[in-house]
Write a protein that holds these residues in place. Sequence first.
Motif, PDB file in Angstrom:
ATOM      1  N   ALA A   1       0.599  -0.801   0.181  1.00 45.45           N
ATOM      2  CA  ALA A   1      -0.013   0.280  -0.171  1.00 45.45           C
ATOM      3  C   ALA A   1       1.483   1.353   0.018  1.00 45.45           C
ATOM      4  O   ALA A   1       2.170   1.243   0.316  1.00 45.45           O
ATOM      5  N   LEU A   2       0.442   2.243  -0.229  1.00 45.48           N
ATOM      6  CA  LEU A   2       1.019   3.625  -0.412  1.00 45.48           C
ATOM      7  C   LEU A   2       1.013   4.013   1.215  1.00 45.48           C
ATOM      8  O   LEU A   2       0.375   3.466   1.958  1.00 45.48           O
ATOM      9  N   PRO A   3       2.278   4.876   2.049  1.00 41.42           N
ATOM     10  CA  PRO A   3       1.961   4.259   3.086  1.00 41.42           C
ATOM     11  C   PRO A   3       1.503   6.042   3.489  1.00 41.42           C
ATOM     12  O   PRO A   3       1.785   7.398   4.014  1.00 41.42           O
ATOM     13  N   PHE A   4       1.582   7.326   2.397  1.00 41.15           N
ATOM     14  CA  PHE A   4       0.168   8.189   2.814  1.00 41.15           C
ATOM     15  C   PHE A   4      -1.502   7.673   2.416  1.00 41.15           C
ATOM     16  O   PHE A   4      -1.502   6.962   1.886  1.00 41.15           O
TER      17      PHE A   4
ATOM     18  N   LEU B   1       0.052  12.903   4.094  1.00 41.78           N
ATOM     19  CA  LEU B   1       0.095  12.292   5.269  1.00 41.78           C
ATOM     20  C   LEU B   1       0.505  11.086   5.807  1.00 41.78           C
ATOM     21  O   LEU B   1      -0.551  10.715   4.855  1.00 41.78           O
ATOM     22  N   SER B   2       1.257  10.725   6.615  1.00 37.08           N
ATOM     23  CA  SER B   2       1.480   9.740   6.606  1.00 37.08           C
ATOM     24  C   SER B   2      -0.313   8.875   6.955  1.00 37.08           C
ATOM     25  O   SER B   2      -1.008   8.939   7.396  1.00 37.08           O
TER      26      SER B   2
ATOM     27  N   ASP C   1      -0.430  12.460  11.992  1.00 35.69           N
ATOM     28  CA  ASP C   1       0.276  13.417  12.607  1.00 35.69           C
ATOM     29  C   ASP C   1       1.744  13.556  11.826  1.00 35.69           C
ATOM     30  O   ASP C   1       2.264  14.270  11.967  1.00 35.69           O
ATOM     31  N   VAL C   2       2.105  12.941  10.887  1.00 33.99           N
ATOM     32  CA  VAL C   2       3.367  12.953  10.267  1.00 33.99           C
ATOM     33  C   VAL C   2       2.808  13.195   9.164  1.00 33.99           C
ATOM     34  O   VAL C   2       2.151  12.316   8.127  1.00 33.99           O
ATOM     35  N   PHE C   3       4.138  14.238   8.826  1.00 35.24           N
ATOM     36  CA  PHE C   3       3.507  15.168   7.665  1.00 35.24           C
ATOM     37  C   PHE C   3       5.246  14.252   6.357  1.00 35.24           C
ATOM     38  O   PHE C   3       6.328  14.690   7.089  1.00 35.24           O
ATOM     39  N   GLY C   4       5.056  13.835   5.256  1.00 35.52           N
ATOM     40  CA  GLY C   4       6.347  12.894   4.746  1.00 35.52           C
ATOM     41  C   GLY C   4       6.076  13.112   3.673  1.00 35.52           C
ATOM     42  O   GLY C   4       5.747  13.853   2.927  1.00 35.52           O
TER      43      GLY C   4
END
Length: 351
Positions: A216-219, A235-236, A241-244
Motif C-alpha cells: 500500500a502507498l504510505p500516505f 500525511l502518513s 500527525d506525520v507529514f512525510g
Amino acid sequence: MVDIFDKAGYGPQPYRLRRINPSHLFFPKDALPVPQSSSVATVVEDLPLPPTEITFCGSTEFMRRSDDKIVGVDRTTRRAILYDPAEHSVRVLPSMLAPKFNTKALAIGDDLYLMDMTPWPDKGDDRQGRRSGHSFEALIHREPRPLIGGRLEAECYWRPLPPPPCVHAAGYRGSSGEIRGYAVVGDAHILVSTQSYGTYSFATANTAWSKAGDWALPFCGRAEYVPEHGLWFGLSAANDDVFGAWDLSSTVQQQPVVAHRGCKGFAVLETPYASYVVHLGDGKLCIAKLFMVARRETCSESWCDFDRDRRFCTMLTGVEVVRCNGDKLHIIKHRSCRYSFGEHYIPTYVL
C-alpha cells in the motif's frame, strides 16, 4: 490561494467559497525558524474568516484544474460548471457521464481525472441496487474548432475510463476496493492504493491499468509532487500527525516506495474528519485539518445539544521544504491558524 468550501448542515445545501491568502502562514525570510525547530507551530492563532467569494447551489463536489480554475460537479444531476476566480465568472461545462458520490480529482496537464473512491464495475449493480455507471472518467481538454453552421466545438468533454482491475475480483465489495491514497507520477501515470488489493498504476496514454504491487502507498489521501525537490509530500497513512516525503518515481515500474523524511506535530486536539495537503509552489505547502469541537463548558459526555454546543473549525499550517547542510532535506513548520465556522456551517473541501 487556499480555497475552503463550507455549507449549512448536511444534505443538498448551498456551498460558500472563501479564499484565504496563505502568505500569513509563513514567517518572513529574515525570521525563519531553524529547520530542526518544531515548537513554532505549537501556538495556534485564531483568525477571522474572509468574506464569502461566491455561493454554489446543488449537491456539488469541487476540484481544481492546473490553470487554477475550479470545476464543480453535481453528484446527482451530473451537471458541471467552471468557475474562474480571476474573472469571477461561471460557465457551463458538459455533464458527467454518470453520477458519483465520493470523488477525488487529479489534474494532469489540461485534463482532470475524476474517480469515485469506491470504484465499481462499469456494468453491474452497486450496493444500492442501482446501475453504477462509470466510476472513473476524465474531463479532456481540446482546442475549439469550427463546426457546420459556424458554431465552435466544445473545448472539453468527458471521457469514460476503466475502473481499477480489482473491481472484477471474485467476491469484490466496494469497501475492500476503497481508494486510500493516490498521486500523479510524471505526466502520464496515476497511482491508487486500495484497501485490500494493493496498489495500481493507470497510464493515461493508453488508458490501461497495471498492478504496481501488493503493498500500500504510505500516505493517506493525495500526495503532492514538489518539483523543486523531486519528491511527493503528504500525511502518513499510519499517523496523520506525520507529514512525510516519499520518492514515487519508480513505483510505476513495480518498485516499492522510498521514504525520505518525516516531520511530526500536525495533530489537532479533536479527531479531524478530513485532512488536505495543498501545494502552494516554491517548495511551500499548506496542511489543512477539518474538525468539530464541543464547547466544554456546556457539553459533557453524558449529554450534549449538538445544535447548540458544537462548532466547526479548520486549521491551516504553513510548511516549507528546504535543503541545507550538504543537501539534506528539512521540513520547516511555520504558523498554524484556526478559522471557526460557527455552529451551523461545516467546512467540507479545501483546494
